[in-house]
Design a protein around this motif. Structure first.
Motif, PDB file in Angstrom:
ATOM      1  N   ALA A   1      46.166 -42.888 -24.058  1.00 55.16           N
ATOM      2  CA  ALA A   1      44.758 -43.320 -24.755  1.00 55.16           C
ATOM      3  C   ALA A   1      43.785 -43.308 -23.729  1.00 55.16           C
TER       4      ALA A   1
ATOM      5  N   ALA B   1      43.065 -41.314 -28.095  1.00 54.96           N
ATOM      6  CA  ALA B   1      42.267 -42.426 -28.046  1.00 54.96           C
ATOM      7  C   ALA B   1      42.078 -42.746 -29.741  1.00 54.96           C
ATOM      8  N   GLU B   2      41.038 -41.900 -30.072  1.00 50.94           N
ATOM      9  CA  GLU B   2      40.615 -42.024 -31.424  1.00 50.94           C
ATOM     10  C   GLU B   2      41.920 -42.154 -32.624  1.00 50.94           C
ATOM     11  N   TRP B   3      42.828 -41.238 -32.236  1.00 50.98           N
ATOM     12  CA  TRP B   3      44.127 -41.191 -33.016  1.00 50.98           C
ATOM     13  C   TRP B   3      44.697 -42.732 -33.153  1.00 50.98           C
ATOM     14  N   THR B   4      44.911 -43.352 -31.801  1.00 47.95           N
ATOM     15  CA  THR B   4      45.567 -44.559 -31.703  1.00 47.95           C
ATOM     16  C   THR B   4      44.670 -45.617 -32.366  1.00 47.95           C
ATOM     17  N   ASP B   5      43.536 -45.475 -32.296  1.00 48.01           N
ATOM     18  CA  ASP B   5      42.553 -46.565 -32.890  1.00 48.01           C
ATOM     19  C   ASP B   5      42.684 -46.521 -34.232  1.00 48.01           C
ATOM     20  N   ALA B   6      42.897 -45.307 -34.926  1.00 46.63           N
ATOM     21  CA  ALA B   6      43.025 -45.274 -36.562  1.00 46.63           C
ATOM     22  C   ALA B   6      44.513 -45.693 -36.926  1.00 46.63           C
TER      23      ALA B   6
ATOM     24  N   ALA C   1      40.350 -38.740 -24.825  1.00 48.01           N
ATOM     25  CA  ALA C   1      39.509 -39.232 -26.074  1.00 48.01           C
ATOM     26  C   ALA C   1      39.872 -39.015 -27.374  1.00 48.01           C
ATOM     27  N   VAL C   2      40.623 -37.853 -27.724  1.00 51.73           N
ATOM     28  CA  VAL C   2      41.106 -37.588 -28.787  1.00 51.73           C
ATOM     29  C   VAL C   2      42.352 -38.331 -29.161  1.00 51.73           C
TER      30      VAL C   2
ATOM     31  N   ASP D   1      43.660 -53.686 -34.028  1.00 46.01           N
ATOM     32  CA  ASP D   1      42.837 -54.321 -32.714  1.00 46.01           C
ATOM     33  C   ASP D   1      43.936 -55.230 -32.246  1.00 46.01           C
TER      34      ASP D   1
END
Length: 858
Positions: A546, A553-558, A550-551, A562
């Motif tokens: 992540a 990381a976005e998948w991980t955040d989705a 960056a991509v 938190d």
């Protein structure tokens, strides 16, 4: 669990162990408190979790320190009943470990003594029976004239009597050995003459027994020593007798003596099968016979060699079996003696009779399986005593898993959310988990409590008013513990409530056994390790990728919520807290305490007037109060103002609290009188029913008066939550008075406490279904229409349950009622019927900070 307590085994001092234990508990408590404070965890969650973890660490480390003491206590109890097989686990090096090892040695010694005692009885009985039977038969034949009194017959009788005398002499020597005292009469002894005399005696004694052997004696004629002649003769006789019995017929027994540098040496060698090296030390024990049926004639008490060692020790020498010369058969016993007995202490009987090293186990004819260590009885058992015993509870792996599951569910659902559907789901899951393992789960009372608890758990979903949700949850908790413990009286309900937090301490031994059993449940340990390493690998590589892309990381955040410190830590605390509460309730159901013990014996009073006079006086006070109430009703407001100077509203408000308290006191008076009044005769029962029935009827009138007063006060000053709650409470007290009257008719009141508990919870549930905030808002708006007075500030403080009532108001007044409020914006886990019904009203718009004229509630 089995390896952690041994962390302190290497410490050699109990004081140091206690210091380390306290230090570990304090460090754990400080770390957990600091972590919870930094993460913003509420004190009501962090403090119980901290205490539980500190207590768990203490229990974990202390169990290894105290288990040997508990094992010794249990082993001592078993030894008191004659069972000497118990052994104590001794792995530590401190004072307790040393005591445990000494205890094990003592147990082994006592087991050996007990075995020797049994062998003594068996051997002596056997040895006495044979010559006695032979002597009795011979004497009967002589007395009956069956056999003539020939010299041969008399010689046979004499031989049997001498055999009995020899056995008695051995037993007397054994008694001297046990006493540890035997003085030596030292004199000069010519060894060659002594050996020749003893050999001749043994040769003559065995000549007609069928086990004759050849004795070979070799000793220098100038060997003279200082010794006790009688004891030395006893030593040689016992050695020769043992050698003859273990030699084949016609064999040679060699007896020799010669001088050595330290004194002189005596050796006896037979022609028998010999003695294996592992058995050579054991033959010197009492009854340590190793008779071979192929080579020996049997006989003997097994005391000869034990006495031979004793005589040797008295003279300050040593005795042992050694390997015979190469090419020669048999066993060779060697005795080394000083030329004169030295000054030495008398040997202890334990050393004389059991000279093997104490670490060597007691020999048995058949190798016995290892004796398991005594399971320690937890100290907590003694702490709770007969109030809360625990016997035969197997590890509860499923109960632990269920409690942890509920804790994880609560940590996901409850934090950062208002009461709603998620709260109800957690409550239902917790209740189902506890009920599934409860001992009384099939009884009608427990099932009734469970049904009411389930209904009360729905209140957070249908009502937004915290002031009604929280009492409903507390009532559900009270029903839960009452149903789990199967209480029957008010004191038992109180004890059950106190037992819930105490179950966290009482259940520690069962929790320890359950954790210890996790590794034996299928592949439990392997699965736990796999999950742990998998999560660790997922977290490490997920963070790395992540941060690198960056991509990704976005998948991980989705996908992942938190997981910051301020989010994860509170949820971990909450998971521990809820799991602990559910686990304590589960233990309460699995092993409920004895809250409903035998009813205390209450002695009725000797005379009727002792209880009747106080009750009649209370009745008179109630009648006088009711007369005063009637005077106010018929005299009107003018009479009240002229008499008291109070307005009617002030008058009714002034006395409401006192009337409610009087109702509660009346129930106590009825309880006390019913317990102290004798009910032997019909007259006793009639007076009891009449006096207490009058008191209950007067109380019902007081309840009605209190409710009437509160109604007048509410009409004058409006409605509030407290006034509504007090109304409901007073009405419930009136219902209890009616049930007391019903119980008085039959003089049976065992059902009253449970009825009071269930109806009290039912009243709270009914109040929640009534939607009290909406009821209060509606009645205050009715007062607004009638008098033009209303407290807008109070209405603004009501929950969202009251908002739909405001839709009937004009826009300006609705804005006053909803000023400063907006919709909830709940997610599906926060869904609540009250807030859902209020959302359309909030969407109407408006609600400015209007300046509304208040008529404050008094």
């Amino acid at each position: 669990m089995s390896t952690v307590p041994r962390m302190l085994d290497a410490v050699r001092s109990v004081k140091v162990k206690l210091g380390l234990l306290i230090l570990a508990s304090v460090v754990v408590a400080i770390l957990v408190v600091s972590l919870g404070r930094d993460a913003g965890v509420a004190a009501w969650v962090s403090v119980p979790v901290t205490l539980a973890l500190a207590l768990g660490v203490t229990q974990l480390l202390a169990v290894g320190m105290t288990s040997p003491l508990r094992e010794m206590t249990e082993a001592a109890r078993r030894m008191a009943t004659g069972d000497y097989s118990a052994r104590v686990t001794a792995t530590s090096n401190d004072e307790v470990g040393q005591l445990a090892r000494a205890f094990n040695r003592m147990s082994a010694d006592l087991a050996a003594v007990d075995r020797q005692r049994r062998d003594l009885v068996a051997n002596v009985s056997h040895e006495l029976r044979t010559p006695l039977a032979a002597l009795t038969a011979l004497l009967e034949n002589l007395a009956d004239g069956v056999s003539p009194a020939t010299p041969d017959a008399l010689q046979a009788a004499l031989a049997q009597a001498e055999r009995l005398s020899t056995l008695a002499g051995d037993l007397l020597d054994l008694a001297r050995v046990d006493a540890g005292k035997a003085p030596l009469a030292v004199a000069a002894v010519r060894v060659e003459e002594l050996l020749d005399e003893v050999a001749a005696e043994v040769q003559d004694a065995t000549a007609g027994t069928g086990r004759a052997v050849t004795l070979s004696v070799a000793a220098p004629d100038d060997l003279v020593v200082d010794a006790d002649p009688a004891r030395l003769r006893q030593l040689v006789t016992n050695l020769l007798d043992n050698a003859v019995r273990h030699s084949p017929v016609g064999g040679v027994v060699a007896l020799s003596a010669y001088a050595v540098a330290e004194g002189w040496r005596l050796e006896v060698q037979d022609a028998g099968p010999g003695i294996a090296p592992p058995d050579r030390e054991h033959v010197f024990e009492r009854f340590g016979t190793l008779t071979d049926p192929a080579t020996a004639s049997g006989g003997g008490t097994g005391l000869g060699l034990a006495i031979a060692r004793w005589v040797t020790d008295l003279h300050g020498g040593s005795i042992a079996f050694i390997d015979p010369p190469a090419g020669t058969p048999g066993a060779l016993v060697r005795v080394d003696l000083p030329r004169a007995p030295g000054e030495r202490p008398v040997p202890l009987p334990a050393h004389v009779l059991d000279a093997r090293p104490q670490e060597v186990p007691v020999p048995t004819p058949v190798q016995a399986p290892p004796i398991p260590a005594v399971p320690p009885a937890p100290t907590i058992d003694d702490l709770f005593g007969r109030f809360w015993p625990e016997a035969g509870l197997a590890p509860q792996v499923r109960a632990l898993a269920a409690a942890l599951t509920v804790g994880v569910l609560a940590a996901i659902v409850v934090p950062d959310r208002d009461f709603g559907l998620g709260t109800t789901l957690v409550l239902l899951a917790a209740g189902g988990s506890v009920l599934a393992f409860a001992r009384h789960r099939r009884t009608p009372f427990t099932l009734g409590c469970a049904a009411l608890c389930a209904a009360l758990s729905l209140v957070p979903t249908i009502r937004d008013a915290d002031w009604i949700v929280v009492p409903c949850l507390l009532a559900g908790a009270a029903l839960c513990v009452a149903g789990l413990t199967h209480g029957r009286t008010l004191p038992s309900f109180v004890l059950a409530a106190v037992s819930w937090p105490l179950a966290g301490l009482r259940g520690l031994p069962l929790l320890g056994r359950t954790l210890g059993a996790l590794g034996s449940v299928g592949n439990g340990a392997a699965i736990a390790r796999t999950v742990l390493w998998s999560l660790l690998g997922l977290a490490i590589f997920g963070v790395l990728f992540a941060s690198a892309d960056a991509v990704f990381a976005e998948w991980t955040d989705a996908l992942v919520p938190d997981l910051g410190l301020e989010t994860v830590v509170p949820r971990i605390f909450f998971a521990f807290f809820v799991s602990g509460v559910v686990l304590a309730a589960t233990y309460l159901g699995i092993n409920p305490p004895q809250v409903s013990g035998p009813a205390p014996t209450v002695r009725p009073v000797a005379h009727r007037f002792e209880w009747l006079a106080p009750v009649l006086l209370v009745d008179a006070v109630f009648v006088a109060f009711l007369a005063a109430q009637a005077t106010v009703v018929f005299g009107g407001h003018d009479y009240l103002r002229r008499t008291t100077g109070l307005t009617y509203a002030e008058y009714v408000h002034q006395g409401f609290g006192q009337l409610t308290f009087a109702t509660v006191l009346t129930l106590l008076v009825v309880w006390a009188a019913a317990h102290k009044a004798p009910v032997v005769t019909a007259s006793d029962r009639a007076w009891l029913r009449a006096s207490l029935g009058l008191l209950c009827l007067a109380t019902l009138v007081v309840v009605a008066s209190a409710l009437y007063r509160m109604g007048l006060y509410q009409d004058a000053y409006g409605f509030s939550r407290l006034r509504l709650l007090v109304d409901v409470f007073e009405g419930w007290l009136g219902f209890l008075v009616v049930t007391v009257m019903a119980a008085g008719l039959t003089l049976r009141a065992a059902w009253l406490p449970r009825t009071a508990l269930l109806t009290g919870a039912g009243v709270l549930l009914g109040l929640a279904l009534l939607n009290p905030d909406a009821w209060i808002a509606r009645h205050n708006l009715d007062r607004l229409e009638q008098s033009g007075k209303v407290d807008w500030t109070y209405l603004q403080g009501l929950s969202d349950d009251a908002v739909p009532v405001f839709t009937t108001l004009p826009t300006a007044q609705r804005d006053c009622a909803l000023a400063g409020r907006s919709g909830s914006g709940d997610d599906w886990l926060e869904w609540n019927a009250g807030r859902a019904e209020a959302d359309p009203v909030f969407r109407l718009g408006g609600h400015p900070e209007a300046s509304c004229q208040d008529d404050a509630l008094r």
